[in-house]
Design a protein around this motif. Structure first.
Motif, mmCIF file in Angstrom:
data_model
loop_
_atom_site.group_PDB
_atom_site.id
_atom_site.type_symbol
_atom_site.label_atom_id
_atom_site.label_comp_id
_atom_site.label_asym_id
_atom_site.label_seq_id
_atom_site.Cartn_x
_atom_site.Cartn_y
_atom_site.Cartn_z
ATOM 1 N N GLU A 184 -30.623 2.183 1.064
ATOM 2 C CA GLU A 184 -31.557 3.148 0.494
ATOM 3 C C GLU A 184 -30.757 4.430 -0.143
ATOM 4 N N GLN A 185 -30.063 4.714 0.699
ATOM 5 C CA GLN A 185 -29.471 6.012 0.193
ATOM 6 C C GLN A 185 -28.344 5.715 -0.766
ATOM 7 N N ILE A 186 -27.577 4.505 -0.710
ATOM 8 C CA ILE A 186 -26.545 4.201 -1.662
ATOM 9 C C ILE A 186 -27.328 3.959 -3.109
ATOM 10 N N GLN A 187 -28.447 3.116 -3.119
ATOM 11 C CA GLN A 187 -29.073 2.906 -4.252
ATOM 12 C C GLN A 187 -29.830 4.166 -4.689
ATOM 13 N N ALA A 188 -29.821 5.262 -4.206
ATOM 14 C CA ALA A 188 -30.416 6.335 -4.711
ATOM 15 C C ALA A 188 -29.372 7.351 -5.573
ATOM 16 N N TYR A 189 -28.389 7.086 -5.069
ATOM 17 C CA TYR A 189 -27.121 7.748 -5.574
ATOM 18 C C TYR A 189 -26.706 7.005 -6.692
ATOM 19 N N VAL A 190 -26.517 5.706 -7.025
ATOM 20 C CA VAL A 190 -26.234 4.792 -8.094
ATOM 21 C C VAL A 190 -27.475 5.163 -9.303
ATOM 22 N N PHE A 191 -28.666 5.306 -8.753
ATOM 23 C CA PHE A 191 -29.654 5.413 -9.741
ATOM 24 C C PHE A 191 -29.370 6.886 -10.288
ATOM 25 N N ASP A 192 -29.003 7.881 -9.510
ATOM 26 C CA ASP A 192 -28.710 9.225 -9.869
ATOM 27 C C ASP A 192 -27.598 9.312 -11.060
ATOM 28 N N VAL A 193 -26.514 8.737 -10.787
ATOM 29 C CA VAL A 193 -25.301 8.974 -11.597
ATOM 30 C C VAL A 193 -25.673 8.269 -12.840
ATOM 31 N N VAL A 194 -26.140 6.865 -12.595
ATOM 32 C CA VAL A 194 -26.010 6.002 -14.057
ATOM 33 C C VAL A 194 -27.314 6.633 -14.874
ATOM 34 N N ARG A 195 -28.173 7.102 -14.318
ATOM 35 C CA ARG A 195 -29.332 7.781 -15.413
ATOM 36 C C ARG A 195 -28.980 9.216 -15.691
ATOM 37 N N ALA A 196 -27.769 9.594 -15.368
ATOM 38 C CA ALA A 196 -27.129 10.728 -15.954
ATOM 39 C C ALA A 196 -26.082 10.454 -16.814
ATOM 40 N N LEU A 197 -25.470 9.420 -16.953
ATOM 41 C CA LEU A 197 -24.380 9.085 -17.819
ATOM 42 C C LEU A 197 -25.004 8.091 -19.085
ATOM 43 N N VAL A 198 -25.745 7.217 -18.536
ATOM 44 C CA VAL A 198 -26.163 6.372 -19.739
ATOM 45 C C VAL A 198 -26.961 6.947 -20.951
ATOM 46 N N PRO A 199 -27.749 8.005 -20.635
ATOM 47 C CA PRO A 199 -28.394 8.683 -22.002
ATOM 48 C C PRO A 199 -27.403 9.353 -22.616
ATOM 49 N N MET A 200 -26.393 9.575 -22.149
ATOM 50 C CA MET A 200 -25.433 10.062 -23.276
ATOM 51 C C MET A 200 -24.587 9.128 -24.262
ATOM 52 N N MET A 201 -24.760 7.987 -23.827
ATOM 53 C CA MET A 201 -23.918 6.917 -24.702
ATOM 54 C C MET A 201 -24.944 6.195 -25.312
ATOM 55 N N THR A 202 -24.483 5.564 -26.761
ATOM 56 C CA THR A 202 -25.245 4.613 -27.560
ATOM 57 C C THR A 202 -24.754 3.317 -26.745
ATOM 58 N N LEU A 203 -25.618 2.335 -27.214
ATOM 59 C CA LEU A 203 -25.822 0.947 -26.677
ATOM 60 C C LEU A 203 -24.253 0.441 -27.070
ATOM 61 N N ASP A 204 -23.720 0.489 -28.110
ATOM 62 C CA ASP A 204 -22.195 0.005 -28.208
ATOM 63 C C ASP A 204 -21.510 0.542 -27.416
ATOM 64 N N ALA A 205 -21.494 2.026 -27.173
ATOM 65 C CA ALA A 205 -20.694 2.515 -26.406
ATOM 66 C C ALA A 205 -20.586 2.286 -24.852
ATOM 67 N N LEU A 206 -21.927 1.933 -24.576
ATOM 68 C CA LEU A 206 -22.313 1.541 -23.432
ATOM 69 C C LEU A 206 -21.369 0.251 -22.973
ATOM 70 N N PHE A 207 -21.460 -0.800 -23.825
ATOM 71 C CA PHE A 207 -20.963 -2.046 -23.547
ATOM 72 C C PHE A 207 -19.261 -2.078 -23.390
#
Length: 292
Positions: A97-120
């Motif tokens: 659960e601890q690992i999952q929480a940190y993954v959520f935090d990092v991904v949800r901080a980075l992905v909103p700054m990228m477009t869909l094409d940039a994410l791929f």
């Protein structure tokens, strides 16, 4: 992971470590093998930790910079560090659960700054950022993050359909451009071939007429030398009569020719020759008048 009953001895499997306590306090790490404990001295095996690599799959749903909802599937491979097994045993109640929480935090901080094409295009950078954050945090708890794989990026079904349609339209447009270029090249080559054919045909006609002229000149000279008292005009009339009858014979012998109505008779040949001769003389006189 967990406390065990007090026992006199026990065996620890390969790829595992044991946590030994004395009177409820951590004493040492037990390596794989058979161990004996002294319960009278308050010593017992508090728990066993596996040092094998564990895999955790995390599904994260978030939104990109261009307002597209996506689901990311991330696979984290981690293990307990032998030398810090006591931290892993005592510090974290539920490491997954601890690992999952940190993954959520990092991904949800980075992905909103990228477009869909940039994410791929940059999904490796996202996985690298998650790895760096987890290594820094989980290392203090006795865990080592071995690998992080961004397994899949799944956009909303309507977005995927739109992307496929855009891709199909672009490919059709490119195919149309290639087809147009091919037709253009074909027309150019066809025009070049026709021009070359006409040029060669003109050369052939010119050579044919030159050969006819040379032949007529030679025939006139030979006839004049062998038949005395004949003029060039008489010889030309005789040649034209011969060619006239050859032409009529060819028209009659060919089944593919259509019907041709012409004035027939030897006298008409003279009329035709007179018309040709008069036309040439009028052209020569007009040329002389223009020069004067």
């Amino acid at each position: 992971m967990g406390n065990t009953n007090c026992i006199v001895g026990g065996c620890i499997d390969q790829a595992s470590v044991g946590v030994v306590e004395r009177w409820g306090r951590f004493e040492h790490i037990a390596e794989p093998g058979c161990h004996f404990f002294n319960p009278l001295a308050g010593q017992w095996l508090a728990g066993v930790l596996s040092t094998r690599i564990n895999s955790l799959e995390v599904k994260i749903e978030t939104k990109t910079k261009d307002n597209v909802f996506v689901q990311l599937i991330c696979s984290i491979q981690y293990r307990v560090v032998k030398t810090n097994a006591d931290d892993a045993f005592y510090e974290l109640q539920n490491p997954r659960e601890q690992i999952q929480a940190y993954v959520f935090d990092v991904v949800r901080a980075l992905v909103p700054m990228m477009t869909l094409d940039a994410l791929f295009e940059q999904k490796g950078e996202v996985a690298k950022s998650v790895l760096e954050e987890l290594e820094k945090v989980m290392g203090a708890y006795g865990y080592s993050i071995e690998h992080i794989l961004m397994v899949d990026i799944i956009p909303d079904p309507s977005v995927r359909k739109a992307m496929n349609e855009i891709n199909a339209a672009q490919r059709l447009q490119l195919a149309s451009v290639y087809k147009g270029e091919a037709e253009k090249i074909l027309q150019v080559k066809r025009a070049e071939a026709e021009a070359e054919a006409k040029y060669l045909g003109g050369v052939g006609v010119a050579r044919q007429r030159q050969a006819i002229t040379d032949g007529l000149r030679e025939n006139i000279m030979n006839f004049s030398s062998k038949v005395e008292g004949t003029s060039s005009k008489d010889i030309m009339d005789l040649i034209m009569i011969t060619q006239y009858f050859d032409t009529m014979r060819d028209l009659g012998s060919s089944s593919k020719n259509t019907t041709v109505f012409l004035p027939h008779g030897p006298g008409h040949v003279r009329d035709i020759s007179d018309q040709i001769r008069n036309g040439l003389m009028e052209a020569n006189s007009a040329r002389v008048s223009d020069e004067v």
